[in-house]
Scaffold this motif. Sequence first.
Motif, PDB file in Angstrom:
ATOM      1  N   UNK A   1      19.687 -30.495  22.991  1.00 14.33           N
ATOM      2  CA  UNK A   1      19.067 -31.175  21.853  1.00 14.33           C
ATOM      3  C   UNK A   1      19.539 -32.627  21.752  1.00 14.33           C
ATOM      4  N   UNK A   2      18.668 -33.459  21.215  1.00 15.66           N
ATOM      5  CA  UNK A   2      19.047 -34.843  20.931  1.00 15.66           C
ATOM      6  C   UNK A   2      19.890 -34.864  19.654  1.00 15.66           C
ATOM      7  N   UNK A   3      20.511 -35.986  19.393  1.00 15.79           N
ATOM      8  CA  UNK A   3      21.306 -36.133  18.174  1.00 15.79           C
ATOM      9  C   UNK A   3      20.421 -35.924  16.946  1.00 15.79           C
ATOM     10  N   UNK A   4      19.210 -36.471  16.997  1.00 17.11           N
ATOM     11  CA  UNK A   4      18.279 -36.343  15.877  1.00 17.11           C
ATOM     12  C   UNK A   4      17.878 -34.880  15.653  1.00 17.11           C
ATOM     13  N   UNK A   5      17.651 -34.155  16.720  1.00 20.20           N
ATOM     14  CA  UNK A   5      17.290 -32.736  16.591  1.00 20.20           C
ATOM     15  C   UNK A   5      18.445 -31.929  15.997  1.00 20.20           C
TER      16      UNK A   5
END
Length: 97
Positions: A52-56
Amino acid sequence: MSDLINVSICVTDIPKERIKQANNGKKYIDVCVSELRKPDAYENTHCVFMRQSKEEREAKKDRIFIGKGKAVQFKAAPNTPDSVEQMPPTSPDDLPF
């Protein structure tokens, strides 16, 4: 002794938009392998999911699980009389002390 983790990945569960093509033309996905708290019914000890990305992560989006696997441990073979006889001889000069 070394450890190895054998995993099986379901490629149909990989979202097409998560497949990246590099400059060399090869296609890649970012995954994460995590140890399970306890083995499942099939003795799997690890799970694989899309990284996952940081935003996710901050939005607490659900992980996309794409596989499972199990740890395999290799143990040294026990010494037998035959294996000891096949060892090279040592001399006092070979000792590090």
